[in-house]
Scaffold this motif. Structure first.
Motif, PDB file in Angstrom:
ATOM      1  N   PHE A 117       4.274  39.001  21.188  1.00  0.00           N
ATOM      2  CA  PHE A 117       3.279  38.453  22.451  1.00  0.00           C
ATOM      3  C   PHE A 117       2.257  37.463  21.989  1.00  0.00           C
ATOM      4  N   ARG A 118       1.600  37.997  20.672  1.00  0.00           N
ATOM      5  CA  ARG A 118       0.786  36.923  20.319  1.00  0.00           C
ATOM      6  C   ARG A 118       1.238  35.512  20.874  1.00  0.00           C
ATOM      7  N   ILE A 119       2.418  35.254  20.180  1.00  0.00           N
ATOM      8  CA  ILE A 119       3.038  33.475  19.700  1.00  0.00           C
ATOM      9  C   ILE A 119       3.441  33.639  21.410  1.00  0.00           C
ATOM     10  N   LEU A 120       3.950  34.634  21.976  1.00  0.00           N
ATOM     11  CA  LEU A 120       4.790  34.333  23.648  1.00  0.00           C
ATOM     12  C   LEU A 120       3.741  33.879  23.891  1.00  0.00           C
ATOM     13  N   ASN A 121       1.980  34.589  23.970  1.00  0.00           N
ATOM     14  CA  ASN A 121       1.102  33.762  24.564  1.00  0.00           C
ATOM     15  C   ASN A 121       0.281  32.116  24.406  1.00  0.00           C
ATOM     16  N   ASN A 122       0.820  32.156  23.309  1.00  0.00           N
ATOM     17  CA  ASN A 122      -0.028  30.765  22.827  1.00  0.00           C
ATOM     18  C   ASN A 122       0.793  29.972  22.826  1.00  0.00           C
ATOM     19  N   THR A 123       2.175  30.392  22.990  1.00  0.00           N
ATOM     20  CA  THR A 123       3.293  29.420  23.305  1.00  0.00           C
ATOM     21  C   THR A 123       2.813  28.549  24.657  1.00  0.00           C
ATOM     22  N   PHE A 124       2.719  29.393  25.197  1.00  0.00           N
ATOM     23  CA  PHE A 124       2.480  29.611  27.495  1.00  0.00           C
ATOM     24  C   PHE A 124       1.528  29.121  26.889  1.00  0.00           C
ATOM     25  N   ILE A 125      -0.403  29.261  26.642  1.00  0.00           N
ATOM     26  CA  ILE A 125      -1.308  28.872  26.858  1.00  0.00           C
ATOM     27  C   ILE A 125      -1.264  27.201  26.321  1.00  0.00           C
ATOM     28  N   SER A 126      -1.005  26.777  25.361  1.00  0.00           N
ATOM     29  CA  SER A 126      -0.353  25.299  24.766  1.00  0.00           C
ATOM     30  C   SER A 126       0.885  24.762  25.235  1.00  0.00           C
ATOM     31  N   ASP A 127       1.519  25.330  26.331  1.00  0.00           N
ATOM     32  CA  ASP A 127       2.496  24.625  27.047  1.00  0.00           C
ATOM     33  C   ASP A 127       1.601  23.794  28.691  1.00  0.00           C
ATOM     34  N   MET A 128       1.151  25.331  28.729  1.00  0.00           N
ATOM     35  CA  MET A 128       0.294  24.631  30.032  1.00  0.00           C
ATOM     36  C   MET A 128      -1.208  23.940  29.774  1.00  0.00           C
ATOM     37  N   ARG A 129      -1.880  24.119  28.908  1.00  0.00           N
ATOM     38  CA  ARG A 129      -2.931  22.546  28.329  1.00  0.00           C
ATOM     39  C   ARG A 129      -2.083  20.973  28.322  1.00  0.00           C
ATOM     40  N   ARG A 130      -0.665  21.631  27.845  1.00  0.00           N
ATOM     41  CA  ARG A 130       0.385  20.107  27.022  1.00  0.00           C
ATOM     42  C   ARG A 130       0.598  19.346  28.531  1.00  0.00           C
ATOM     43  N   ALA A 131       1.060  20.731  29.434  1.00  0.00           N
ATOM     44  CA  ALA A 131       1.889  20.052  30.914  1.00  0.00           C
ATOM     45  C   ALA A 131       0.194  19.812  31.876  1.00  0.00           C
ATOM     46  N   GLY A 132      -0.523  20.064  31.383  1.00  0.00           N
ATOM     47  CA  GLY A 132      -2.007  20.108  33.098  1.00  0.00           C
ATOM     48  C   GLY A 132      -1.902  19.791  34.016  1.00  0.00           C
ATOM     49  N   ALA A 133      -1.355  18.054  33.527  1.00  0.00           N
ATOM     50  CA  ALA A 133      -1.083  17.372  34.813  1.00  0.00           C
ATOM     51  C   ALA A 133       0.094  18.171  35.830  1.00  0.00           C
ATOM     52  N   ARG A 134       0.253  19.255  35.847  1.00  0.00           N
ATOM     53  CA  ARG A 134       2.219  19.970  36.153  1.00  0.00           C
ATOM     54  C   ARG A 134       1.662  20.062  37.532  1.00  0.00           C
ATOM     55  N   PRO A 135       2.013  19.808  38.804  1.00  0.00           N
ATOM     56  CA  PRO A 135       1.030  20.488  40.096  1.00  0.00           C
ATOM     57  C   PRO A 135       1.366  21.521  40.472  1.00  0.00           C
ATOM     58  N   ARG A 136       2.631  22.191  40.021  1.00  0.00           N
ATOM     59  CA  ARG A 136       3.082  23.467  40.765  1.00  0.00           C
ATOM     60  C   ARG A 136       2.121  24.341  39.435  1.00  0.00           C
TER      61      ARG A 136
END
Lengths: 79, 223
Positions: free
Chosen positions: B62-81
């Motif tokens: 679950f820690r890996i899941l969270n970290n993957t989610f967070i890094s995906d979000m930070r990378r895609a910071g401009a995603r309007p959704r």
């Protein structure tokens, strides 16, 4: 048992942390003492605890979708 | 390596429903959730040496899941959704709403308990809708705390924020969740009780008053 006491205002401020088991030992003890004597704060704490418990069971018994199961099984085979 | 390939596979498949459930609530999108779980499993396999024991598997993945989610979000910071998970403009007033205070009727304590009745009535769908309605920064801390049972320090490490921010953000998130649930409660017919009771003296005074009223009613009935 300590003679120190906290008022409702203080207890209400700490209820979330109490329910999350995040209070320090001393604060936890003071909170327990307060909850033993204050029906109103006890009821509030019970409400918060039950709501957290309900939220915590949201994923319980959920089964993965077939497409994801298939995808993960083939991923595992590829390792 | 702390676990064999067989154990890794069994654990992943055993947790898959829960991983997908958490991923769906984090991403609010089925396709993104599936991608997130697949990426998590791939990363977990590559990081298997960091797993200390089989007993730690759940928290570890679950820690890996969270970290993957967070890094995906930070990378895609401009995603309007997706709103920011950074909570730059946290509302200082937002941490003070409580369904309990809306509903609780101390003077009816012995005859009725509307806030507990509401919890009995509350469906998984209601909670899911309310959770999905929260901004990312609030939804993520509630998921980490309540669904994944992470401690404040684990949440702080995952989100790379101070523990004090976790504390205040969770208080605001729970308050925001209850605001949404209060709308639901009203559709179920629950109504606002009187003025909120915030201290024991007022509570006891109300209770004494209720007792007097009840005794008076009994006496009138008996007369």
């Amino acid at each position: 048992m300590t003679k120190e006491q906290i008022a409702c205002e203080e207890a209400l401020r700490q209820i979330v942390e109490y329910v999350d088991h995040e209070l320090g030992a001393h604060e936890h003890l003071l909170m327990e003492q307060h909850l033993r004597t204050c029906k109103s704060c006890f009821s509030r704490m019970e409400f918060e605890r039950r709501l957290k418990e309900k939220t915590g069971t949201l994923c319980e018994d959920e089964v993965a979708s077939s497409p994801l199961s298939e995808r993960i099984k083939s991923l595992l085979k590829s390792f | 390596m702390a676990v064999s390939r067989k154990v890794f596979e069994d654990q992943v498949l055993g947790l898959l429903g829960c991983l997908q459930g958490v991923a769906r609530r984090l991403t609010r999108n089925d396709a993104d959730a599936e991608d997130l779980v697949a990426e998590t499993v791939a990363r977990a396999w590559r990081a298997l040496d960091s797993l200390k024991s089989e007993a730690a598997f759940r928290a570890w993945i679950f820690r890996i899941l969270n970290n993957t989610f967070i890094s995906d979000m930070r990378r895609a910071g401009a995603r309007p959704r997706l709103e920011s998970i950074e909570c730059e403009d946290e509302d200082a007033e937002a941490g003070d709403f409580s369904i309990f205070e809306q509903m609780h009727q101390p003077f009816l304590l012995w005859f009725s308990n509307p806030e507990q009745a509401f919890l009995d009535k509350l469906l998984r769908e209601d909670l899911d809708r309310a959770l999905a309605a929260l901004p990312d920064c609030y939804r993520v801390v509630v998921i980490l705390s309540d669904l994944e049972e992470f401690s404040y320090s684990e949440i702080a490490a995952t989100l790379q924020i101070p523990i004090g921010t976790v504390r205040s953000r969770l208080a605001r998130a729970r308050s925001a969740l209850q605001k949404v649930l209060w709308q639901q409660a009203q559709t179920y017919g629950f109504k606002r009780a009187g003025a909120p009771v915030r201290d024991c003296d007022a509570f006891e005074a109300n209770a004494r008053e209720a007792g007097k009223t009840a005794r008076a009613a009994e006496n009138e009935g008996g007369a």
